[in-house]
Design a protein around this motif. Structure first.
Motif, PDB file in Angstrom:
ATOM      1  N   ILE A   1       0.845  -1.196   0.000  1.00  0.00           N
ATOM      2  CA  ILE A   1       0.000   0.000   0.000  1.00  0.00           C
ATOM      3  C   ILE A   1       0.882   1.248   0.000  1.00  0.00           C
ATOM      4  O   ILE A   1       0.635   2.193  -0.758  1.00  0.00           O
ATOM      5  CB  ILE A   1      -0.976  -0.004   1.189  1.00  0.00           C
ATOM      6  N   GLN A   2       1.917   1.252   0.812  1.00  0.00           N
ATOM      7  CA  GLN A   2       2.843   2.382   0.830  1.00  0.00           C
ATOM      8  C   GLN A   2       3.528   2.535  -0.524  1.00  0.00           C
ATOM      9  O   GLN A   2       3.704   3.649  -1.010  1.00  0.00           O
ATOM     10  CB  GLN A   2       3.893   2.192   1.926  1.00  0.00           C
ATOM     11  N   GLU A   3       3.890   1.423  -1.140  1.00  0.00           N
ATOM     12  CA  GLU A   3       4.523   1.464  -2.457  1.00  0.00           C
ATOM     13  C   GLU A   3       3.603   2.109  -3.486  1.00  0.00           C
ATOM     14  O   GLU A   3       4.059   2.875  -4.331  1.00  0.00           O
ATOM     15  CB  GLU A   3       4.907   0.059  -2.916  1.00  0.00           C
ATOM     16  N   TYR A   4       2.301   1.803  -3.423  1.00  0.00           N
ATOM     17  CA  TYR A   4       1.343   2.399  -4.349  1.00  0.00           C
ATOM     18  C   TYR A   4       1.416   3.925  -4.266  1.00  0.00           C
ATOM     19  O   TYR A   4       1.520   4.612  -5.279  1.00  0.00           O
ATOM     20  CB  TYR A   4      -0.084   1.917  -4.051  1.00  0.00           C
TER      21      TYR A   4
ATOM     22  N   LEU B   1      -4.993  -3.900  -0.152  1.00  0.00           N
ATOM     23  CA  LEU B   1      -4.603  -3.703  -1.541  1.00  0.00           C
ATOM     24  C   LEU B   1      -5.350  -4.749  -2.355  1.00  0.00           C
ATOM     25  O   LEU B   1      -5.159  -5.947  -2.173  1.00  0.00           O
ATOM     26  CB  LEU B   1      -3.093  -3.859  -1.704  1.00  0.00           C
ATOM     27  N   SER B   2      -6.228  -4.301  -3.220  1.00  0.00           N
ATOM     28  CA  SER B   2      -6.994  -5.197  -4.089  1.00  0.00           C
ATOM     29  C   SER B   2      -6.865  -4.688  -5.518  1.00  0.00           C
ATOM     30  O   SER B   2      -7.003  -3.479  -5.756  1.00  0.00           O
ATOM     31  CB  SER B   2      -8.472  -5.215  -3.696  1.00  0.00           C
ATOM     32  N   PHE B   3      -6.601  -5.592  -6.429  1.00  0.00           N
ATOM     33  CA  PHE B   3      -6.437  -5.228  -7.840  1.00  0.00           C
ATOM     34  C   PHE B   3      -5.332  -4.187  -8.009  1.00  0.00           C
ATOM     35  O   PHE B   3      -5.391  -3.345  -8.907  1.00  0.00           O
ATOM     36  CB  PHE B   3      -7.751  -4.724  -8.448  1.00  0.00           C
ATOM     37  N   GLY B   4      -4.354  -4.188  -7.108  1.00  0.00           N
ATOM     38  CA  GLY B   4      -3.254  -3.238  -7.173  1.00  0.00           C
ATOM     39  C   GLY B   4      -3.601  -1.838  -6.702  1.00  0.00           C
ATOM     40  O   GLY B   4      -2.832  -0.907  -6.887  1.00  0.00           O
ATOM     41  N   LEU B   5      -4.782  -1.678  -6.076  1.00  0.00           N
ATOM     42  CA  LEU B   5      -5.264  -0.366  -5.632  1.00  0.00           C
ATOM     43  C   LEU B   5      -5.552  -0.377  -4.140  1.00  0.00           C
ATOM     44  O   LEU B   5      -5.978  -1.392  -3.594  1.00  0.00           O
ATOM     45  CB  LEU B   5      -6.564  -0.006  -6.365  1.00  0.00           C
ATOM     46  N   PRO B   6      -5.369   0.767  -3.468  1.00  0.00           N
ATOM     47  CA  PRO B   6      -5.738   0.842  -2.051  1.00  0.00           C
ATOM     48  C   PRO B   6      -7.260   0.901  -1.904  1.00  0.00           C
ATOM     49  O   PRO B   6      -7.899   1.840  -2.361  1.00  0.00           O
ATOM     50  CB  PRO B   6      -5.073   2.133  -1.574  1.00  0.00           C
ATOM     51  N   PHE B   7      -7.809  -0.142  -1.328  1.00  0.00           N
ATOM     52  CA  PHE B   7      -9.254  -0.252  -1.085  1.00  0.00           C
ATOM     53  C   PHE B   7      -9.519  -0.016   0.385  1.00  0.00           C
ATOM     54  O   PHE B   7      -8.799  -0.515   1.239  1.00  0.00           O
ATOM     55  CB  PHE B   7      -9.747  -1.668  -1.415  1.00  0.00           C
ATOM     56  N   PHE B   8     -10.563   0.724   0.663  1.00  0.00           N
ATOM     57  CA  PHE B   8     -11.019   0.901   2.032  1.00  0.00           C
ATOM     58  C   PHE B   8     -12.240   0.016   2.212  1.00  0.00           C
ATOM     59  O   PHE B   8     -13.126  -0.009   1.359  1.00  0.00           O
ATOM     60  CB  PHE B   8     -11.375   2.365   2.303  1.00  0.00           C
ATOM     61  N   LYS B   9     -12.255  -0.701   3.325  1.00  0.00           N
ATOM     62  CA  LYS B   9     -13.371  -1.602   3.598  1.00  0.00           C
ATOM     63  C   LYS B   9     -14.018  -1.220   4.918  1.00  0.00           C
ATOM     64  O   LYS B   9     -13.350  -0.744   5.839  1.00  0.00           O
ATOM     65  CB  LYS B   9     -12.896  -3.045   3.635  1.00  0.00           C
ATOM     66  N   TYR B  10     -15.314  -1.428   4.949  1.00  0.00           N
ATOM     67  CA  TYR B  10     -16.091  -1.171   6.160  1.00  0.00           C
ATOM     68  C   TYR B  10     -16.632  -2.513   6.625  1.00  0.00           C
ATOM     69  O   TYR B  10     -17.389  -3.161   5.900  1.00  0.00           O
ATOM     70  CB  TYR B  10     -17.224  -0.192   5.867  1.00  0.00           C
TER      71      TYR B  10
END
Length: 115
Positions: A4-7, A38-47
């Motif tokens: 995530i930091q790398e993204y 990290l999902s699909f190479g993207l930072p995802f926020f989940k609830y």
């Protein structure tokens, strides 16, 4: 550095600082229930482990955006659907003040649709 930091560190300034600030605000808005993956190479926020929103970059608009799950239920003129079924996006204009309260209100509304 974790993925995530790398993204974020692949993004050039000042975009990186803006997105990191927004990321921090989203995570702080509900420290018990909002997590980041990290999902699909993207930072995802989940609830509560369910999709909430994610960051991405629009080549079409040449801007970063935040995409909201259950966006099809959100009725705001600033949100773009552009053929997406369940998501709507909010373009982030780095030339203007970041609408943090507006974004956090959208997140609260999306949380209300998650069971």
């Amino acid at each position: 550095m974790n993925p995530i930091q790398e993204y974020f560190y692949k993004i050039e300034e000042p975009d990186r600082s803006t997105l990191l600030f927004l990321r921090k605000k989203i995570l702080e808005s509900d420290t018990e229930n909002i997590t980041e993956t990290l999902s699909f190479g993207l930072p995802f926020f989940k609830y509560k482990k369910k999709m909430l929103c994610y960051f991405y970059y629009s080549k079409k608009h040449q801007k970063h955006y935040i995409s909201f799950y259950h966006g099809d239920k959100l009725d705001y003129p600033e949100l773009l659907q552009e053929g997406r079924k369940k998501f709507k996006i909010l373009l982030i204009d780095l030339e203007q003040d970041l609408p943090v309260k507006y974004i956090l209100n959208l997140i609260e509304e999306v949380k209300s649709y998650i069971k």
